[in-house]
Scaffold this motif. Structure first.
Motif, short mmCIF file in Angstrom:
data_model
loop_
_atom_site.label_atom_id
_atom_site.label_comp_id
_atom_site.label_asym_id
_atom_site.label_seq_id
_atom_site.Cartn_x
_atom_site.Cartn_y
_atom_site.Cartn_z
N VAL A 104 40.94 14.81 46.75
CA VAL A 104 40.81 13.30 46.32
C VAL A 104 41.78 13.29 45.09
N GLU A 105 42.66 12.30 45.02
CA GLU A 105 43.43 12.01 43.84
C GLU A 105 42.90 10.91 43.11
N LEU A 106 42.48 11.11 41.85
CA LEU A 106 41.79 10.04 41.01
C LEU A 106 42.79 9.22 40.35
N LYS A 107 42.45 8.09 40.00
CA LYS A 107 43.26 7.03 38.93
C LYS A 107 43.36 7.62 37.61
N PRO A 108 44.10 7.33 37.06
CA PRO A 108 44.47 7.85 35.59
C PRO A 108 43.26 7.40 34.64
N GLY A 109 42.52 8.15 33.79
CA GLY A 109 41.52 7.78 33.07
C GLY A 109 40.20 7.84 33.57
N THR A 110 39.99 8.22 34.83
CA THR A 110 38.50 8.38 35.47
C THR A 110 38.39 10.02 35.68
N ALA A 111 37.02 10.06 35.85
CA ALA A 111 36.56 11.18 35.99
C ALA A 111 35.04 11.42 36.71
N PRO A 112 35.03 11.00 37.98
CA PRO A 112 33.78 10.85 38.64
C PRO A 112 33.52 12.26 39.32
N SER A 113 32.31 12.80 39.45
CA SER A 113 32.11 14.35 39.97
C SER A 113 31.87 14.23 41.43
N GLU A 114 32.09 15.48 41.81
CA GLU A 114 32.00 15.86 43.24
C GLU A 114 30.60 15.32 43.77
N ALA A 115 29.55 15.35 43.06
CA ALA A 115 28.38 14.66 43.41
C ALA A 115 28.32 13.23 43.32
N ASP A 116 29.18 12.76 42.46
CA ASP A 116 29.25 11.07 42.56
C ASP A 116 30.06 10.64 43.91
N LEU A 117 30.89 11.19 44.53
CA LEU A 117 31.52 10.80 45.48
C LEU A 117 31.01 11.10 46.85
N ILE A 118 30.37 12.21 46.84
CA ILE A 118 29.32 12.56 47.97
C ILE A 118 28.51 11.49 48.20
N ALA A 119 27.64 11.12 46.95
CA ALA A 119 26.44 10.17 47.09
C ALA A 119 27.01 8.64 47.50
N PHE A 120 28.47 8.39 46.93
CA PHE A 120 29.24 7.19 47.17
C PHE A 120 29.16 6.92 48.71
N SER A 121 29.61 8.17 49.21
CA SER A 121 30.15 8.09 50.60
C SER A 121 28.86 7.90 51.53
N ARG A 122 27.71 8.71 51.16
CA ARG A 122 26.52 8.59 51.77
C ARG A 122 25.79 7.27 52.04
N GLU A 123 26.37 6.30 51.12
CA GLU A 123 25.69 4.84 50.98
C GLU A 123 26.38 4.27 52.22
N THR A 124 27.33 4.68 52.86
CA THR A 124 28.00 4.15 54.09
C THR A 124 27.78 4.86 55.15
N LEU A 125 28.01 6.30 55.11
CA LEU A 125 28.17 6.97 56.43
C LEU A 125 26.72 7.69 56.49
N ALA A 126 26.78 7.97 57.91
CA ALA A 126 25.57 9.04 58.10
C ALA A 126 25.87 10.29 57.63
N GLY A 127 24.89 10.75 57.37
CA GLY A 127 24.83 12.15 56.38
C GLY A 127 25.58 13.28 56.95
N PHE A 128 25.69 13.43 58.38
CA PHE A 128 26.49 14.66 58.84
C PHE A 128 28.18 14.19 58.76
N LYS A 129 28.32 12.86 58.47
CA LYS A 129 29.71 12.52 58.27
C LYS A 129 30.40 12.58 56.81
N ALA A 130 29.45 12.47 56.09
CA ALA A 130 29.68 12.53 54.46
C ALA A 130 30.40 13.84 54.29
N PRO A 131 31.11 13.74 53.25
CA PRO A 131 31.83 15.19 52.87
C PRO A 131 30.89 16.18 52.10
#
Length: 542
Positions: free
Chosen positions: A487-514
């Motif tokens: 992932v390339e982040l936008k300037p001035g942002t700093a989400p964590s790995e856990a943040d993005l994994i949790a975000f993806s799980r809101e939409t994707l099935a668990g096995f599809k989430a990174p």
């Protein structure tokens, strides 16, 4: 079949049968649009009469250097006027144009010079050391180098080779263009990226390029005198053939050495750019540009985008800025785009923005110059059009390459069963619209389940802090492989790995989430495509 009982005297003659070639567009434009501006690059502004004269002089100069029918003339030039002129001037002396990726390494350029048999190379001084090193590495007769100086951009001629402008000044303005006698004659030689071995030489014919220009006018809903900005590199599928197309409409080509958000916004505002093509990374660049790099404009800019399917979130944002995006799809082997997401206004105009964006991300249906494009299974049978079953995109039509140069086995394999095998995995919806699921090599198989990297990327791109995302397979002891996101982040942002994994799980099935998220700048090709093969190497070691 199709012949009448008596066709005596109904023969092909010069009056009723002429080989189709895009060269005809510029010969006509030189008269019909003689005083209209054809090409712009800074202070360089030439009319169609002048454009034709410069292309004629280029053809004359090459012929004077011994270039003749079937010879190859290569270029190492950014999207500058000389690169546009080469698209007409090189074939106008009977030669075949080989535009080379300026970001390749010395060894690969030397291979292309040798394999293609280039007799002359037009080279920008920025890439002169690359060209000279490639020549030095060759073990066959080397091409002559001719420098195309761009002093205004800080790249004057070195003085070590003949200079392009001097060559044109000394050439014959009355040189007779060498028009193809058979539209199957070769027009261009383009090399694939070669990420898994030596690049393959893709050969275009005059007929395919001519029909591509005609089909694009229809599909892009174009009228006379568009202003087109050359963003797609002209060494990539010859810029999707748009430079060959513009004289057909008396349009203006706006050249650009370095593609930036500022350059694009300035060209739209100052030159009135109405059309451009570009990879999704260009859309991201425009969406994420700070206010200081933007210019306001009061017209809609039509955009063709292709490459990796753009994230619906990106499509939703770009259109609010004044750009109307049409998703297209194609390959080097198909002269560029051959499918389009034709918009069905009555059916789709009333949808929510997110639904519109999801539809616009589809690759769609065949361009009008193509014969048949569909999705087939491994037995070359039509897959169910249910939006779920997957197969390979198969392509048939006049804008498919002649084949791979000096590689008959690869050509036969690519054309097996009477279709070009794209290598792209897709589904087909009930209306026939194609939607890419993934490249065959990019599908992630986790515990026996197929995961589309494109789907996971689309979800991650919906996160407000994400600029770009790419997903590849990471080896896993339990599941075989699992999704790994870069992932390339936008300037001035700093989400964590856990943040993005949790975000993806809101939409994707668990096995599809990174299962892993790595924050880094993504490696890209010169056309803006993310180099997943480089990311796979990193993922192997995680």
């Amino acid at each position: 079949m199709g012949w009448m009982a008596d066709e005596t005297g109904l023969e092909k003659t010069p009056a009723n049968y002429i080989a189709l070639t895009p060269l005809s567009h510029l010969r006509r434009a030189a008269h019909v649009f003689a005083d209209r501006v054809a090409v712009i690059y800074g202070a360089h502004r030439v009319t169609y009469a002048q454009y034709y004269d410069r292309c004629t002089r280029l053809a004359s100069a090459l012929a004077a250097r011994g270039v003749s029918g079937g010879d190859v003339v290569a270029t190492l030039i950014p999207n500058l006027p000389a690169q546009a002129e080469a698209h007409f001037g090189v074939p106008a002396c009977g030669a075949v144009l080989n535009t080379i990726n300026t970001r390749l390494d010395v060894d690969t350029v030397a291979y292309i010079f040798s394999h293609g048999g280039a007799k002359v190379v037009l080279v920008d001084p920025q890439f002169l050391e690359l060209a000279e090193a490639a020549v030095a590495a060759m073990d066959v007769p080397a091409p002559e180098l001719i420098e195309v100086a761009d002093a205004a951009a800080g790249w004057p001629a070195s003085g070590r080779h003949a200079v392009y402008e001097d060559m044109l000044a000394q050439a014959d303005p009355d040189f007779a263009w060498v028009m193809p006698q058979d539209e199957w004659e070769s027009l261009a030689l383009n090399y694939t990226s070669g990420t898994t071995g030596r690049p393959k030489g893709v050969v275009y014919h005059h007929r395919g390029a001519y029909l591509m220009t005609m089909g694009t006018v229809v599909s892009w809903r174009m009228q006379l005198h568009p202003v087109f900005m050359a963003i797609v590199p002209l060494f990539h599928c010859n810029g999707w053939n748009h430079t060959w197309m513009m004289p057909l409409l008396g349009g203006t080509v706006v050249c650009c050495r370095d593609i930036t958000a500022t350059a694009i916004y300035d060209a739209i505002r100052d030159e009135g750019v109405t059309h451009f093509g570009g990879a999704p990374i260009v859309l991201n660049m425009l969406v994420n540009a700070p206010d200081s790099e933007r210019r306001s404009f009061d017209h809609v800019v039509e955009v063709f985008t292709a490459g990796a399917p753009p994230a619906p979130a990106t499509l939703g944002k770009i259109e609010a800025l004044g750009f109307n995006v049409t998703q297209v799809y194609g390959l080097t082997e198909t002269y560029g785009h051959v499918t389009e997401c034709v918009w069905r206004g009555d059916d789709w105009d009333g949808l929510e923005q997110s639904e519109k964006a999801a539809i616009k991300a589809r690759q769609g249906v065949a361009f009008p110059m193509m014969e048949h494009i569909t999705v087939m299974d491994s037995d070359m049978a039509q897959i169910p059009m249910d939006g779920a079953a997957q197969g390979e995109i198969m392509i048939r039509g006049n804008s498919v390459m002649k084949g791979y140069y000096k590689n008959a086995p690869a050509t036969a394999e690519a054309f097996e069963g009477g279709y070009f095998h794209s290598g792209d995995i897709a589904v087909q919806h009930g209306d026939g619209y194609i939607q890419i699921a993934d490249r065959a090599k990019d599908i992630i198989i986790s515990g026996g389940e197929n995961i589309s990297s494109v789907e996971v990327e689309g979800v991650l791109m919906g996160h407000p802090d994400v600029n770009l995302a790419a997903v590849v397979a990471k080896p896993d002891d339990k599941w075989g492989e699992v999704p790994c996101a870069f992932v390339e982040l936008k300037p001035g942002t700093a989400p964590s790995e856990a943040d993005l994994i949790a975000f993806s799980r809101e939409t994707l099935a668990g096995f599809k989430a990174p299962k892993r998220v790595v924050f880094q700048e993504l490696p890209k090709t010169s056309t803006g495509k993310i180099q997943k093969f480089e990311l796979r190497k990193v993922a192997q070691g995680l």
